[in-house]
Design an enzyme around this catalytic site. Structure first.
Site, PDB file in Angstrom:
ATOM      1  N   ILE A 288       1.140  -0.969   0.249  1.00 35.35           N
ATOM      2  CA  ILE A 288      -0.546   0.230   0.225  1.00 35.35           C
ATOM      3  C   ILE A 288       0.605   1.192  -0.219  1.00 35.35           C
ATOM      4  O   ILE A 288       1.559   1.554   0.773  1.00 35.35           O
ATOM      5  CB  ILE A 288      -0.790   0.499   1.146  1.00 35.35           C
ATOM      6  CG1 ILE A 288      -2.293   1.214   1.312  1.00 35.35           C
ATOM      7  CG2 ILE A 288      -0.048  -0.128   2.491  1.00 35.35           C
ATOM      8  CD1 ILE A 288      -3.379   1.178   2.072  1.00 35.35           C
ATOM      9  N   GLU A 289       0.613   1.577  -0.495  1.00 32.59           N
ATOM     10  CA  GLU A 289       2.284   2.909  -1.334  1.00 32.59           C
ATOM     11  C   GLU A 289       1.776   4.182  -1.193  1.00 32.59           C
ATOM     12  O   GLU A 289       0.680   4.905  -1.655  1.00 32.59           O
ATOM     13  CB  GLU A 289       2.455   2.897  -2.599  1.00 32.59           C
ATOM     14  CG  GLU A 289       3.142   4.147  -2.705  1.00 32.59           C
ATOM     15  CD  GLU A 289       5.087   3.474  -4.124  1.00 32.59           C
ATOM     16  OE1 GLU A 289       5.503   3.809  -4.238  1.00 32.59           O
ATOM     17  OE2 GLU A 289       4.462   1.946  -4.766  1.00 32.59           O
TER      18      GLU A 289
END
Length: 265
Positions: free
Chosen positions: A158-159
């Site tokens: 999850i960036e």
């Protein structure tokens, strides 16, 4: 002290109990350093895990090779690619392709890590900027996570997602959430070795942290390399190289016989 390589079940059991550490490493030296430093998870180029020496250097690292889907091909290509890596001791594979491809892999019992938030391979849609800053876009991330769950993925990177959103989602999913710039509400913190070591000469992401200055050391070594090569060129031009100690000589009797043969020819 030796460590046991974690399984998927081990990582799931650690969810919510402690922060895992994750690095993107590119070389065998970096993998060995990650092993000796006690890192938990690494993302690696496929060719690294295919090297027979990899598990000697990194016996306990949970290892996830990854390439972008457009570098691999169709879903069938992805399955063949994944099985080859799994056979070579990969623990999971990174897949930013569609959910159908993720499901194909998961149905064949290949552990898959997906990607939500800022996905560089899809930057043509979003640009390189934070994702999930509005309620609607945050819901889109949550829905993607649920789709990964349904497809059988074990986790997702999850960036560059707001920390509040990432924490809320991580608490509501069974996936192992790997935070790259998404805060400590996730299950692991993920950075690139290039950034940690100060090797990245380009844009430094907000979430990166530099611990060493390898770029300056590389500059110093390059200057030394140029100086050494220049000295070699000067030695050859001045006949200072080679010296007598750098060559071999022929026995005088054998040399005499050789010269007689040459002259007689």
């Amino acid at each position: 002290m030796s460590r046991k390589r974690p399984t998927v079940a081990d990582l799931r059991a650690m969810k919510g109990k402690r922060q895992l550490t994750m690095l993107r490493v590119l070389t065998m030296d970096e993998a060995e350093a990650a092993e000796r430093a006690g890192v938990d998870i690494v993302s690696v180029p496929p060719e690294l895990v295919l090297d027979p020496q990899y598990r000697d250097a990194a016996p306990s690292l949970f290892t996830m090779p990854g390439d972008n889907f457009y570098e691999i091909g169709t879903a069938d290509d992805f399955v063949r690619w994944a099985f080859r890596l799994y056979k070579a001791s990969a623990d999971a594979v990174y897949c930013s392709a569609g959910f159908a491809t993720v499901k194909r892999l998961a149905d064949d019992n290949i552990p898959v890590i997906g990607h939500v938030g800022l996905i560089p391979s899809r930057a043509t849609w979003t640009g390189f900027k934070a994702v999930g800053k509005t309620a609607d876009s945050a819901m889109q991330i949550f829905e993607a996570v649920k789709q990964y769950e349904a497809a059988g993925a074990i986790g997702a990177e999850i960036e560059v997602v707001p920390v509040e959103v990432a924490k809320t989602i991580s608490e509501r999913t069974s996936l192992i959430m790997l935070s790259m710039g998404a805060g400590t509400g996730c299950d692991a913190q993920y950075l690139f070795a290039d950034d940690i070591l100060g090797q990245n000469r380009g844009h430094m992401p907000r979430h990166s942290k530099v611990y060493r200055n390898f770029a300056a050391e590389y500059d110093r070594l390059q200057a030394e390399r140029i100086a050494a090569f220049s000295e070699y060129v000067a030695d050859v031009n001045s006949l200072a190289y080679p010296e007598d100690k750098h060559v071999v000589h022929m026995d005088p009797d054998q040399l005499g016989q050789f010269m007689e043969k040459i002259d007689a020819g």
